[in-house]
Design a protein around this motif. Sequence first.
Motif, PDB file in Angstrom:
ATOM      1  N   ASP A  47     -27.806  27.244  69.112  1.00 25.96           N
ATOM      2  CA  ASP A  47     -27.589  25.893  68.599  1.00 25.96           C
ATOM      3  C   ASP A  47     -26.126  25.500  68.783  1.00 25.96           C
ATOM      4  O   ASP A  47     -25.235  26.107  68.196  1.00 25.96           O
ATOM      5  N   VAL A 191     -34.952  24.401  67.568  1.00 23.52           N
ATOM      6  CA  VAL A 191     -34.887  23.550  66.388  1.00 23.52           C
ATOM      7  C   VAL A 191     -34.550  24.410  65.171  1.00 23.52           C
ATOM      8  O   VAL A 191     -35.223  25.409  64.916  1.00 23.52           O
ATOM      9  N   ALA A 320     -39.180  18.730  64.157  1.00 26.82           N
ATOM     10  CA  ALA A 320     -39.227  19.954  64.963  1.00 26.82           C
ATOM     11  C   ALA A 320     -40.334  19.936  66.009  1.00 26.82           C
ATOM     12  O   ALA A 320     -40.606  20.959  66.624  1.00 26.82           O
ATOM     13  N   VAL A 327     -38.291  27.728  66.838  1.00 27.76           N
ATOM     14  CA  VAL A 327     -37.982  27.101  65.556  1.00 27.76           C
ATOM     15  C   VAL A 327     -37.428  28.153  64.599  1.00 27.76           C
ATOM     16  O   VAL A 327     -38.048  29.210  64.408  1.00 27.76           O
TER      17      VAL A 327
END
Length: 615
Positions: A47, A191, A320, A327
């Motif tokens: 991320d 996500v 999401a 995830v």
Amino acid sequence: MRVTRLLIEGFRGWEHLDVRPREHVLLAAVPRAGRTDLLAALARALDPNSSRGAALSDLHQKWVTDPAAEPGTDAAEPETDAAEDVQEAAPSRRLERVAAAQVEVTLTDFDADVQQLLDGVLEPLEPDGRASAASEAPADAALCVRLAYRLTYDEAAESLESVVYFPARSNPELGQYHRVPASTRRALPVVVLDTGLPLQLRAGMGLRRILDDRDAKAATAAFDMLALAVEEAVTQLSADTAITEAVDAVLAVGGAGTLIGDTPVTAEQVGFRAEDGSVAALLRTLRAALHLDNGGMLGLAQHGSTVSAVLAMAEAMLLATVPGAVVLADDFGDQLDASATEHLASLLRSRSGQVWLSTRRPEAARAFEPTEVVRLVRHGGVRSHHQFTKITDRKALSAMRQWHTQLLAALTAPVVAITEGPHDVAAIGMVDRRRPPAQLPLSAHGVRLVAAGTGGDGGTSQIPRIADLARQLGFRVLVLIDRDRDNQQTTDELTKIQASCDVVLRLPLGAAIERALVEGLPLPEVAAASAALTEYGIPDPMSGATDEWAVSNLCKVIHKQGLHEQFLEALYSDGKAQHPPLILNALAELARAADPAYDGPQVIDLALPSQPAAS
């Protein structure tokens, strides 16, 4: 896309971790075993927004012994012989921080657009989830990419430095990094599920992001309309006679209206607006209200934590819905009820390319396959991870059903104490609950009572099966069994149990759980409790007698009718009865054996109340 390997070196509380998930991942852990740290490590590599939270504490620290140091003394002062002896016996310990924290993530199963972005750094994938180190790989080998996050601390500059790079094209030892572009990381379908206060319209919150994603132009028009409506409403409010008269009264005090302006100020020059004059200021104060049941329109907080949690999770899951996404969700289900936890976990699992979900709730684990559970534990302050191995043996497959029926309830407990059956759990559990507050219950020692089997299929022969399952997942395993007789069969069973657990407690010779309930108690109290069993449609097993035959008959009836809890309830009914001494002894020994530092015998033979304990 999915992660095939997560390798952590020196990040936060993890000195080393190598996880190779099969499909999805359900992270469960005992306290302080590193669930959040593991997910944070994944996010740091995948991320692009997560690196902003880097801190010095992200670098793993541990105590090391420094034999060259001289603890407890000042180098400028002379040392005595006694001090030297102490130093020699107890070398100095110092806290040492790793030079670098490293997180490496291996990814595979990309879509065509992502794979094109990764051209030049793709590597062949081994069946075990690692990138292949072979110079030549089969033409049909699956492709993967490794992304690594590296964090270091520059002591001279007193600053943290981080880099995300492709290990296939880098050499960290020489300071050579082929960095991963932020645009590439943003293109990865990753996500991070963030569940805050739901249904908020202010910028950056979930509902606002959903609005903007669905139709940003329509959302802007709606907020512009709100701005006009608010301006009109505030103008009308400002002109209302009640408001203007109150404002003029204030301005008239001491000539305030004259003092603050070049000309006397009246209510006509006073209006009202949001704090910074924008709609954003108004939106920050808005909170959702719901009309549920017959309670009328109430604020979200007034409907309870479950309503907020369900809506927050629904909001996060809507955000999401990236096809094939990885995830990441931490502390899943903390504010949800049992059915919502299982349902939403199942939904999240089915809609994701791969989900990494951490939880304290056994209900969330019901949505996952047993082999998808990764359980994190701490032994002696050292973290480790555990998973079920792939099962092919039919007997082991039969035993696996006890994961859901027995072990799942102990998901976050460090210790399980296995008994021969559910009646043992019920009886020992009741005595444990009824003890005085000064005597800590088993739960205070991290112990969860479980049964071997779910009913008539229990017994000592079933204990190794559930014990083996528990050991695979990193539980400390204690066992409490009867000792009806001593012969070759019971010796063989004990040997098998010992091989599957950490400590075995045996009731005294000839004593089963029923005998343990009455052993050492005053016979008049036992007889009184026996008489109360007639409420369940049976004759009084002791018929008022207080001899050995009557006690033996009571034990047989309790066993045959399954009245263990009912007998204890009758025993405790007047509030004056003693606790069964043999059960109290067993509870004390279970608590002692639950301590990871326990160094006593593996087999503890419990003594009759009037005898000393033997090992």
